[in-house]
Motif scaffolding. Structure first.
Motif, PDB file in Angstrom:
ATOM      1  N   SER A 251     -17.828-100.368   8.366  1.00  0.00           N
ATOM      2  CA  SER A 251     -17.495-101.705   8.845  1.00  0.00           C
ATOM      3  C   SER A 251     -18.693-102.346   9.524  1.00  0.00           C
ATOM      4  CB  SER A 251     -16.309-101.629   9.808  1.00  0.00           C
ATOM      5  OG  SER A 251     -16.666-100.892  10.954  1.00  0.00           O
ATOM      6  N   ASN A 252     -18.509-103.611   9.951  1.00  0.00           N
ATOM      7  CA  ASN A 252     -19.579-104.286  10.675  1.00  0.00           C
ATOM      8  C   ASN A 252     -19.938-103.472  11.914  1.00  0.00           C
ATOM      9  OD1 ASN A 252     -18.424-107.683  10.048  1.00  0.00           O
ATOM     10  ND2 ASN A 252     -19.629-106.374   8.771  1.00  0.00           N
ATOM     11  N   PRO A 253     -21.223-103.402  12.257  1.00  0.00           N
ATOM     12  CA  PRO A 253     -21.638-102.629  13.429  1.00  0.00           C
ATOM     13  C   PRO A 253     -20.981-103.144  14.706  1.00  0.00           C
ATOM     14  CG  PRO A 253     -23.540-103.304  12.114  1.00  0.00           C
ATOM     15  CD  PRO A 253     -22.344-104.013  11.560  1.00  0.00           C
ATOM     16  N   GLY A 254     -20.737-102.235  15.628  1.00  0.00           N
ATOM     17  CA  GLY A 254     -20.136-102.581  16.897  1.00  0.00           C
ATOM     18  C   GLY A 254     -21.152-102.920  17.968  1.00  0.00           C
ATOM     19  N   GLN A 255     -22.423-102.918  17.589  1.00  0.00           N
ATOM     20  CA  GLN A 255     -23.486-103.244  18.537  1.00  0.00           C
ATOM     21  C   GLN A 255     -24.701-103.740  17.771  1.00  0.00           C
ATOM     22  OE1 GLN A 255     -23.885 -99.379  20.275  1.00  0.00           O
ATOM     23  NE2 GLN A 255     -25.476 -98.748  18.864  1.00  0.00           N
ATOM     24  N   MET A 256     -25.698-104.216  18.507  1.00  0.00           N
ATOM     25  CA  MET A 256     -26.928-104.696  17.869  1.00  0.00           C
ATOM     26  C   MET A 256     -27.472-103.624  16.936  1.00  0.00           C
ATOM     27  SD  MET A 256     -30.327-106.168  19.678  1.00  0.00           S
ATOM     28  CE  MET A 256     -31.851-105.466  19.099  1.00  0.00           C
ATOM     29  N   THR A 257     -27.759-104.028  15.710  1.00  0.00           N
ATOM     30  CA  THR A 257     -28.250-103.107  14.692  1.00  0.00           C
ATOM     31  C   THR A 257     -29.436-103.752  13.989  1.00  0.00           C
ATOM     32  OG1 THR A 257     -26.012-102.275  14.347  1.00  0.00           O
ATOM     33  CG2 THR A 257     -27.608-101.830  12.602  1.00  0.00           C
ATOM     34  N   ILE A 258     -30.486-102.983  13.787  1.00  0.00           N
ATOM     35  CA  ILE A 258     -31.685-103.488  13.121  1.00  0.00           C
ATOM     36  C   ILE A 258     -31.872-102.735  11.815  1.00  0.00           C
ATOM     37  CG2 ILE A 258     -34.196-103.692  13.258  1.00  0.00           C
ATOM     38  CD1 ILE A 258     -33.821-103.909  16.328  1.00  0.00           C
ATOM     39  N   ARG A 259     -32.116-103.485  10.756  1.00  0.00           N
ATOM     40  CA  ARG A 259     -32.476-102.891   9.464  1.00  0.00           C
ATOM     41  C   ARG A 259     -33.847-103.402   9.087  1.00  0.00           C
ATOM     42  NH1 ARG A 259     -27.063-103.509   5.752  1.00  0.00           N
ATOM     43  NH2 ARG A 259     -25.883-101.882   6.785  1.00  0.00           N
ATOM     44  N   ARG A 260     -34.641-102.545   8.542  1.00  0.00           N
ATOM     45  CA  ARG A 260     -35.974-102.923   8.070  1.00  0.00           C
ATOM     46  C   ARG A 260     -35.890-103.301   6.597  1.00  0.00           C
ATOM     47  NH1 ARG A 260     -37.012-103.264  12.961  1.00  0.00           N
ATOM     48  NH2 ARG A 260     -37.636-101.463  14.151  1.00  0.00           N
ATOM     49  N   SER A 261     -36.724-104.230   6.194  1.00  0.00           N
ATOM     50  CA  SER A 261     -36.766-104.664   4.810  1.00  0.00           C
ATOM     51  C   SER A 261     -36.912-103.463   3.881  1.00  0.00           C
ATOM     52  CB  SER A 261     -37.936-105.629   4.616  1.00  0.00           C
ATOM     53  OG  SER A 261     -37.996-106.053   3.287  1.00  0.00           O
ATOM     54  N   GLY A 262     -36.087-103.397   2.861  1.00  0.00           N
ATOM     55  CA  GLY A 262     -36.149-102.326   1.876  1.00  0.00           C
ATOM     56  C   GLY A 262     -35.268-101.135   2.169  1.00  0.00           C
TER      57      GLY A 262
ATOM     58  N   LEU B 267     -27.504-106.659   3.873  1.00  0.00           N
ATOM     59  CA  LEU B 267     -27.870-107.023   5.239  1.00  0.00           C
ATOM     60  C   LEU B 267     -26.742-106.720   6.217  1.00  0.00           C
ATOM     61  CD1 LEU B 267     -29.469-110.495   4.418  1.00  0.00           C
ATOM     62  CD2 LEU B 267     -30.635-108.288   4.656  1.00  0.00           C
ATOM     63  N   LEU B 268     -25.503-106.794   5.725  1.00  0.00           N
ATOM     64  CA  LEU B 268     -24.329-106.539   6.555  1.00  0.00           C
ATOM     65  C   LEU B 268     -23.218-106.045   5.651  1.00  0.00           C
ATOM     66  CD1 LEU B 268     -23.218-106.807   9.461  1.00  0.00           C
ATOM     67  CD2 LEU B 268     -22.521-109.133   8.871  1.00  0.00           C
ATOM     68  N   ASP B 269     -22.654-104.890   5.970  1.00  0.00           N
ATOM     69  CA  ASP B 269     -21.656-104.248   5.121  1.00  0.00           C
ATOM     70  C   ASP B 269     -20.269-104.332   5.728  1.00  0.00           C
ATOM     71  OD1 ASP B 269     -23.681-103.237   3.357  1.00  0.00           O
ATOM     72  OD2 ASP B 269     -24.110-101.693   4.838  1.00  0.00           O
ATOM     73  N   GLY B 270     -19.556-105.392   5.468  1.00  0.00           N
ATOM     74  CA  GLY B 270     -18.174-105.488   5.923  1.00  0.00           C
ATOM     75  C   GLY B 270     -17.241-104.905   4.892  1.00  0.00           C
ATOM     76  N   SER B 271     -16.168-104.266   5.348  1.00  0.00           N
ATOM     77  CA  SER B 271     -15.197-103.719   4.405  1.00  0.00           C
ATOM     78  C   SER B 271     -13.770-103.944   4.868  1.00  0.00           C
ATOM     79  CB  SER B 271     -15.441-102.224   4.197  1.00  0.00           C
ATOM     80  OG  SER B 271     -15.283-101.532   5.416  1.00  0.00           O
ATOM     81  N   HIS B 272     -13.573-104.408   6.088  1.00  0.00           N
ATOM     82  CA  HIS B 272     -12.240-104.649   6.622  1.00  0.00           C
ATOM     83  C   HIS B 272     -11.971-106.146   6.704  1.00  0.00           C
ATOM     84  CE1 HIS B 272     -13.313-100.608   8.158  1.00  0.00           C
ATOM     85  NE2 HIS B 272     -12.060-100.351   7.839  1.00  0.00           N
TER      86      HIS B 272
END
Length: 136
Positions: free
Chosen positions: A5-16, A36-41
């Motif tokens: 689900s969407n993160p419950g706090q600040m989350t950083i992803r790097r390109s690639g 960039l953001l993986d929602g499933s609910h």
């Protein structure tokens, strides 16, 4: 926190970090997709960056809560069912309403990249339909 689900706090992803190829059958050729953001609910959001080679377009599709596209580079095209084909350039945003059948993709002679945002309903963010039949 549920990883699906969407993160419950600040989350950083790097390109690639989450770069993949599109699922088979959703477009005329594979696209590069960066999640960039993986929602499933229900009510969560999904977001991705898509990079398409010249001439690659999606099938007809719709989103239960609509979709926002923001064009990053290249030349794109988009069409709502029954409407004209619109040319898209960097800096343009396009909103497709809930359930609005549409397609989008790269111009025949240019690549195309965009970021899209869409919300989840009933565990899905998109409904795929038939391929687009382009008229000469």
């Amino acid at each position: 926190m549920n990883n699906a689900s969407n993160p419950g706090q600040m989350t950083i992803r790097r390109s690639g970090e989450k770069l993949t190829r599109s699922p088979a059958g959703v477009s005329t050729a594979p696209m590069q997709i960066e999640s960039l953001l993986d929602g499933s609910h229900d009510g969560e959001n999904t977001a991705m960056c898509a990079m398409l080679d010249p001439g690659t377009i999606t099938k007809w599709h719709a989103h239960p809560h609509g979709q926002l596209l923001y064009v990053l580079s290249g030349t794109g095209r988009a069409q709502s069912d029954g409407g004209p084909i619109i040319t898209l350039h960097p800096g343009v945003s396009v909103w497709f309403a809930s359930g609005e059948r549409h397609w989008h993709g790269a111009a025949l002679d240019d690549s195309f990249s965009y970021i899209s945002f869409q919300a989840v309903q009933d565990s899905r963010a998109v409904d795929w339909f038939e391929p687009v039949e382009m008229r000469p």
